[in-house]
Design a protein around this motif. Structure first.
Motif, PDB file in Angstrom:
ATOM      1  N   LEU A  36       0.836  -1.206   0.000  1.00  0.00           N
ATOM      2  CA  LEU A  36       0.000   0.000   0.000  1.00  0.00           C
ATOM      3  C   LEU A  36       0.871   1.256   0.000  1.00  0.00           C
ATOM      4  CD1 LEU A  36      -2.735  -0.980   2.616  1.00  0.00           C
ATOM      5  CD2 LEU A  36      -3.088  -0.633   0.170  1.00  0.00           C
ATOM      6  N   PRO A  37       0.437   2.329  -0.678  1.00  0.00           N
ATOM      7  CA  PRO A  37       1.186   3.594  -0.620  1.00  0.00           C
ATOM      8  C   PRO A  37       1.207   4.137   0.807  1.00  0.00           C
ATOM      9  CG  PRO A  37      -0.964   3.897  -1.664  1.00  0.00           C
ATOM     10  CD  PRO A  37      -0.774   2.423  -1.519  1.00  0.00           C
ATOM     11  N   LYS A  38       2.285   4.813   1.171  1.00  0.00           N
ATOM     12  CA  LYS A  38       2.480   5.254   2.550  1.00  0.00           C
ATOM     13  C   LYS A  38       2.146   6.722   2.763  1.00  0.00           C
ATOM     14  CE  LYS A  38       6.174   1.868   3.209  1.00  0.00           C
ATOM     15  NZ  LYS A  38       7.616   1.674   3.473  1.00  0.00           N
ATOM     16  N   ASP A  39       1.652   7.400   1.724  1.00  0.00           N
ATOM     17  CA  ASP A  39       1.430   8.823   1.872  1.00  0.00           C
ATOM     18  C   ASP A  39       0.182   9.160   2.666  1.00  0.00           C
ATOM     19  OD1 ASP A  39      -0.140   7.728  -0.052  1.00  0.00           O
ATOM     20  OD2 ASP A  39      -0.086   9.454  -1.397  1.00  0.00           O
ATOM     21  N   SER A  40      -0.708   8.197   2.882  1.00  0.00           N
ATOM     22  CA  SER A  40      -1.907   8.435   3.696  1.00  0.00           C
ATOM     23  C   SER A  40      -2.330   7.133   4.367  1.00  0.00           C
ATOM     24  CB  SER A  40      -3.051   8.974   2.822  1.00  0.00           C
ATOM     25  OG  SER A  40      -3.422   8.017   1.854  1.00  0.00           O
ATOM     26  N   GLY A  41      -3.277   7.270   5.272  1.00  0.00           N
ATOM     27  CA  GLY A  41      -3.738   6.086   6.003  1.00  0.00           C
ATOM     28  C   GLY A  41      -4.670   5.218   5.173  1.00  0.00           C
ATOM     29  N   PHE A  42      -4.905   4.003   5.669  1.00  0.00           N
ATOM     30  CA  PHE A  42      -5.766   3.052   4.972  1.00  0.00           C
ATOM     31  C   PHE A  42      -6.502   2.232   6.031  1.00  0.00           C
ATOM     32  CE2 PHE A  42      -6.873  -0.782   2.637  1.00  0.00           C
ATOM     33  CZ  PHE A  42      -7.214  -0.290   1.380  1.00  0.00           C
ATOM     34  N   VAL A  43      -7.800   1.995   5.801  1.00  0.00           N
ATOM     35  CA  VAL A  43      -8.617   1.225   6.752  1.00  0.00           C
ATOM     36  C   VAL A  43      -9.206   0.014   6.039  1.00  0.00           C
ATOM     37  CG1 VAL A  43     -10.560   1.240   8.356  1.00  0.00           C
ATOM     38  CG2 VAL A  43      -9.184   3.311   8.042  1.00  0.00           C
TER      39      VAL A  43
END
Length: 706
Positions: A36-43
């Motif tokens: 997953l990209p690390k620039d923002s959160g993910f739920v």
């Protein structure tokens, strides 16, 4: 290691393997998270009803993380809302927990920087509480108040600016760290509805940190209902705004669940081949309801925890398949189980605590149909039909059109029988119950027979033991039948009153223990060839210490109207010879007057008057030549009965055939002499008076029916 299951999830190791084939599913989730990209959160949400193994999948995901060869292993933060205080402190607690997860010895300075930023940010949420003086944030709050006074609006503005600054510091620190952080929030569906709402708000508030991935585990129906109770009009849409990827756990295949059930069953302690058709019985119960009410791995684990607890006390006495089905009902339809415990007659027509019914069992079962229906209605609707089918299989008495073979049910230990149900519900052998395995051992092992019999007699359980022997005899090979018969005969001749209950307490109404023992011996003899039967009977009839049993058998042999299937000897000359042998043995007992000390002397005298009354007539002088002997003799031959209103009575009516017992006038003269003795009282006096009056006389008070 304990054989009982905790509620712990599997780990995916050799000791705690994945038995539901979910490893591939979990590994795919783990691999996706690492890319997953690390620039923002993910739920991400893992959704399934309670008990379907969400925590086990989480463990498999973490196991995959450790196995992957990546430069920086993801940091896993397990946030347990159960352990984190009140709903008002959840955000702060999560930040502190996250900081603690990052600040580990093997992390670089960037990790420490991120942890420090998170802790500083968490302090702001204590300021928001407006609780001046509360440690450890008292100094910070004091500074805020001194700078702006007590204007709530100004304080709020200041704090807002400060919080945003602190949050920016966290974002910057996490970007510098550049390492995936996985926050696991499990068991959301175990929280009260208010706390479920707070957890969802928490994730929404702090979900957009870079490098942070949330895994939320919950039952969607429960979470949506909780949000609904918090005035969220469209809870599904509300969750969609927070969760970027909603995954449902793979459906548990019926084959996997059945395999898990079989593994648990096979892990139970091995049982000797007491009930040979148990596997077939379990298969039938599985497809008649068990597989429908055992919906999850947790159901199976909880079931076998119950079974492991009660099974040792029932082993060898109750069919394990029936016991397992009964415990499944207790687990998944407890109101039904409680009703069964309280009112067994509603299911089998008999109260197991009384073991008899004044009314027709079918009528009793029918009368309780409404009560059973109410108990069943308490079970979850989607498997009420399965519970009903299971009950009908366990208790075929419930089906008006159904019937069952009592003998088969007894040899298989099925709980449709009162004695087996009593053991199953008691979780062990009640004090007045006899072990079926003891009965099998008594029949099959001559070396243990004396010890077992001694134990049975000490507990006053001989009548029930004979009942169990008759059940076990259907399929048990007997070791040294002649010895067994001699031991049973010796017990029947003993003066122990406890073995002569007029009615077997197992519900065989009107059958004395002597008759029950006779039927046992006849069934065992039928398994032998006829020459062997003759030899065994010859030895029995010569045995002066087994006269009660031999008398019962010789009378049976002499009944000419019996069919060939009922006869154990077909040669009439052989029967006549056995009769002679019995008479010779009996004469020796009469001559010594020892017959008067036998508890069953009345039955022996009765058979003697029927088969050869001359023997008794010629021996009467020996039997009544003293007052003590006469008293015993008259007590033995007195014809007895029971009246519904006044109880036990004696009646020397016309059918008493006193001539065959020594002569009516002679016995009356002796009775008159004895009644002159003032020491003759109680039951003996009433019997002597009845002999003279030839009227029905009650033994409770000596009154007569005129």
């Amino acid at each position: 290691m304990s054989e009982f299951h905790t509620d712990g999830a599997i780990l995916g190791t050799d000791e705690s393997p994945d038995k539901l084939n979910r490893t591939v599913f979990a590994e795919y989730i783990a691999d996706v998270m690492l890319t997953l990209p690390k620039d923002s959160g993910f739920v991400l949400s893992l959704e399934a009803p309670w008990g379907h193994g969400k925590t086990s999948v989480l463990n498999l995901i973490q196991k995959r993380f450790k196995e992957k060869e990546v430069k920086n292993q993801p940091i896993v933060c397990k946030f347990n809302p159960w352990m984190m205080g009140s709903a008002e402190t959840l955000v702060q607690n999560l930040l502190v927990q996250l900081a603690a997860s990052i600040e580990l010895p093997d992390h670089v300075e960037d990790g420490k920087k991120a942890a420090k930023a998170l802790l500083t940010y968490s302090e702001m949420f204590s300021v928001l509480k407006f609780v001046p003086g509360t440690e450890p944030w008292a100094t910070l709050i004091k500074g805020v108040f001194e700078a702006v006074g007590k204007s709530t609006e100004k304080i709020a503005d200041l704090k807002k600016l400060d919080i945003e600054k602190r949050r920016d510091e966290v974002v910057e620190a996490l970007r510098d760290l550049d390492q995936q952080i996985v926050i696991i929030v499990d068991d959301i569906d175990r929280l009260p509805p208010k706390e479920v709402f707070e957890i969802v708000r928490l994730v929404k508030a702090v979900a957009d940190f870079p490098c942070v991935v949330y895994i939320l585990c919950y039952d969607p129906s429960y979470v949506e209902a909780s949000l609904k109770s918090a005035q969220i009009e469209e809870p599904g849409l509300y969750l969609d705004k927070i969760v970027q990827m909603k995954l449902s756990l793979p459906v548990i295949s019926g084959d996997d669940l059945e395999a898990l059930f079989e593994q648990e069953y096979d892990a139970l302690p091995r049982e000797e081949n007491v009930f040979p058709n148990m596997a077939e019985r379990l298969n039938k119960l599985w497809y008649r309801g068990l597989r429908e009410i055992l919906e999850t791995p947790r159901d199976i684990k909880r079931l076998f925890n119950r079974v492991r607890f009660v099974e040792p006390g029932c082993r060898g006495n109750v069919n394990r398949a029936d016991l397992l089905a009964l415990q499944a009902i207790a687990l998944k339809a407890n109101k039904v189980y409680q009703h069964l415990c309280k009112k067994t007659e509603a299911y089998i027509g008999v109260d197991i605590h009384r073991q008899f019914a004044l009314n027709d069992p079918k009528a009793i079962i029918s009368q309780n149909e409404t009560e059973r229906g109410k108990a069943l209605a308490e079970a979850p609707v989607h498997y009420q039909d399965a519970v009903q089918k299971l009950l009908q299989e366990l208790f075929p008495q419930l089906d008006n059109a159904g019937s069952f073979h009592h003998g088969y049910a007894a040899t298989q230990g099925l709980i449709r029988l009162p004695d087996r149900l009593k053991i199953a519900l008691s979780g062990g052998l009640p004090s007045q119950e006899v072990s079926y395995t003891d009965a099998i051992e008594f029949l099959s092992s001559n070396s243990h027979r004396s010890e077992l019999l001694e134990n049975i007699l000490e507990k006053n359980l001989f009548p029930r033991f004979i009942h169990q022997l008759r059940i076990a005899a259907d399929r048990t090979r007997v070791d040294n039948l002649e010895s067994l018969i001699a031991q049973v005969g010796k017990v029947l001749d003993s003066p122990n009153d406890s073995i002569r209950q007029p009615k077997d307490s197992m519900g065989i109404f009107g059958i004395t223990v002597t008759d029950s023992a006779k039927y046992l011996i006849i069934e065992l003899l039928k398994k032998e060839d006829e020459p062997q039967r003759l030899s065994i009977l010859q030895n029995l009839f010569e045995n002066p210490k087994a006269l009660t049993l031999s008398t019962s058998l010789v009378y049976d042999l002499c009944k000419r109207e019996r069919t060939s299937e009922e006869q154990i000897l077909t040669d009439s000359s052989q029967i006549d010879q056995l009769k002679v042998t019995w008479l010779e043995t009996l004469k020796s007992i009469i001559q010594s007057a020892e017959i008067l000390n036998l508890a069953e002397s009345r039955e022996i005298f009765l058979v003697l008057t029927l088969l050869n009354p001359d023997v008794l007539i010629r021996s009467i002088d020996t039997l009544i030549d003293s007052d003590e002997k006469f008293d015993k003799y008259i007590m033995a031959i007195a014809p007895r009965g029971i009246s519904s209103n006044k109880g036990a009575f004696v009646h020397f009516g016309k059918g008493s055939s006193l001539e065959n017992y020594g002569g009516e006038q002679r016995l009356k003269r002796r009775a008159e002499e004895r009644l002159k003795d003032s020491l003759v009282q109680g039951e003996l006096r009433f019997i002597l008076s009845a002999l003279l009056s030839r009227r029905q006389t009650y033994l409770s008070d000596g009154s007569e029916d005129i």
